[in-house]
Design a protein around this motif. Structure first.
Motif, short mmCIF file in Angstrom:
data_model
loop_
_atom_site.label_atom_id
_atom_site.label_comp_id
_atom_site.label_asym_id
_atom_site.label_seq_id
_atom_site.Cartn_x
_atom_site.Cartn_y
_atom_site.Cartn_z
N PRO A 33 0.80 -1.22 0.00
CA PRO A 33 0.00 0.00 0.00
C PRO A 33 0.84 1.28 0.00
O PRO A 33 0.29 2.36 -0.19
N ILE A 34 2.14 1.19 0.21
CA ILE A 34 2.97 2.40 0.24
C ILE A 34 3.81 2.58 -1.02
O ILE A 34 4.76 3.35 -1.04
N ARG A 35 3.45 1.95 -2.11
CA ARG A 35 4.17 2.12 -3.37
C ARG A 35 3.65 3.29 -4.20
O ARG A 35 4.22 3.62 -5.21
N TYR A 36 2.58 3.93 -3.79
CA TYR A 36 1.97 5.02 -4.55
C TYR A 36 2.87 6.25 -4.55
O TYR A 36 3.38 6.68 -3.52
N ARG A 37 3.10 6.83 -5.74
CA ARG A 37 3.80 8.11 -5.91
C ARG A 37 3.11 8.87 -7.02
O ARG A 37 2.65 8.27 -8.01
N ALA A 38 3.03 10.18 -6.91
CA ALA A 38 2.40 10.98 -7.95
C ALA A 38 3.04 12.36 -8.02
O ALA A 38 3.50 12.90 -7.01
N CYS A 39 3.06 12.92 -9.22
CA CYS A 39 3.53 14.27 -9.49
C CYS A 39 2.44 14.96 -10.30
O CYS A 39 1.90 14.36 -11.23
N ASP A 47 11.20 9.55 -12.65
CA ASP A 47 12.10 10.65 -12.34
C ASP A 47 11.44 11.97 -11.95
O ASP A 47 12.13 12.89 -11.54
N CYS A 48 10.12 12.10 -12.02
CA CYS A 48 9.50 13.36 -11.59
C CYS A 48 9.42 13.44 -10.07
O CYS A 48 9.24 14.51 -9.51
N PHE A 49 9.58 12.33 -9.37
CA PHE A 49 9.43 12.29 -7.91
C PHE A 49 10.80 12.13 -7.27
O PHE A 49 11.41 11.07 -7.33
N ASP A 50 11.30 13.20 -6.64
CA ASP A 50 12.59 13.18 -5.95
C ASP A 50 12.34 13.33 -4.46
O ASP A 50 12.17 14.44 -3.94
N ALA A 51 12.29 12.21 -3.75
CA ALA A 51 11.94 12.21 -2.33
C ALA A 51 12.90 13.03 -1.49
O ALA A 51 12.48 13.71 -0.54
N VAL A 52 14.17 13.02 -1.82
CA VAL A 52 15.15 13.79 -1.05
C VAL A 52 14.89 15.28 -1.19
O VAL A 52 14.85 16.03 -0.20
N ALA A 70 3.14 19.78 -7.14
CA ALA A 70 2.68 18.98 -6.00
C ALA A 70 3.09 17.52 -6.19
O ALA A 70 3.23 17.05 -7.32
N PHE A 71 3.28 16.86 -5.07
CA PHE A 71 3.73 15.47 -5.07
C PHE A 71 2.93 14.72 -4.01
O PHE A 71 2.68 15.25 -2.93
N ALA A 72 2.54 13.50 -4.31
CA ALA A 72 1.77 12.71 -3.36
C ALA A 72 2.42 11.35 -3.16
O ALA A 72 3.06 10.82 -4.07
N TRP A 73 2.25 10.81 -1.98
CA TRP A 73 2.75 9.48 -1.65
C TRP A 73 1.92 8.92 -0.52
O TRP A 73 1.17 9.63 0.13
N HIS A 74 2.03 7.62 -0.29
CA HIS A 74 1.39 6.97 0.83
C HIS A 74 2.41 6.80 1.93
O HIS A 74 3.57 6.49 1.68
#
Length: 156
Positions: free
Chosen positions: A67-73, A103-108, A144-148
Motif C-alpha cells: 500500500p505504500i508504493r503510490y507516488r504521484a507528481c 524521475d519526476c518524484f525526488d523524495a530527497v 505537487a507530489f503525493a505518496w502513501h
C-alpha cells in the motif's frame, strides 16, 4: 575440474537470482496510473472530509504488492494561502523514495523542501489503506507530489 563447474554454476545462478530480484523490486510490481483516471483529494479543515481538488499534468505509479508504493507528481492550481486556510496540514510528512525510472518524484528534494518550509504537506486521505495515509506536498509554484505513508497506527 569438477570444482570449476560447480563454482561456475553457483556464480551463474547467483547472478541470475540477483538480476531477477532487482527487476522485481524496481520494475515488476509498479503500474502507471493513467492521467484520465487520476483523482486527488485533500481533507477540508471545516468538515474533516476529503474533497476532490483540481489537478493538472498528472503522472503517477502504484503497486498492488504494497500500500505504500503510490507516488504521484502533478500541478495544483490553488496557491499556498488558500491551501493553508482550507486544508488540513500533515504533521510529520516523510516522502518515500520512488524507483529511479519515475524521475519526476525526488523524495530527497521534497523532504528537504518540507523541512526548510519551502513546501507544505497536507492530508489527502486518512487510512486510504489500513494504517496508511495519502500525503500531498505542495510547492509555492503549484508543483505537487503525493505518496502513501504509514500513519500513527504503525508508528513506533
Amino acid at each position: 575440474m569438477n570444482g570449476k563447474i560447480v563454482g561456475s554454476f553457483i556464480l551463474i545462478t547467483a547472478l541470475i537470482a540477483g538480476v531477477a530480484i532487482y527487476w522485481l523490486q524496481v520494475y515488476a510490481y509498479y503500474d502507471e496510473i493513467a492521467a484520465d483516471r487520476a483523482e486527488m483529494t485533500m481533507v477540508n479543515i471545516a468538515t474533516g472530509q476529503p474533497e476532490p481538488v483540481l489537478i493538472e499534468g498528472f503522472e503517477g505509479i502504484d503497486g498492488t504488492s504494497s500500500p505504500i508504493r503510490y507516488r504521484a507528481c502533478f500541478t495544483l492550481p490553488l496557491r499556498t494561502g488558500t491551501l493553508t486556510e482550507t486544508y488540513e496540514p500533515y504533521p510529520d510528512p516523510t516522502p518515500l523514495t520512488a524507483p529511479g525510472w519515475f524521475d519526476c518524484f525526488d523524495a530527497v528534494a521534497i523532504g528537504t523542501a518540507l523541512e526548510s518550509g519551502e513546501a507544505m504537506a497536507f492530508l489527502s486521505q486518512h487510512d486510504i489503506h489500513d494504517g496508511v495515509d495519502r500525503v500531498v506536498a505542495v510547492f509555492p509554484d503549484g508543483r505537487a507530489f503525493a505518496w502513501h505513508q504509514l500513519n500513527e497506527k504503525y508508528q513506533d
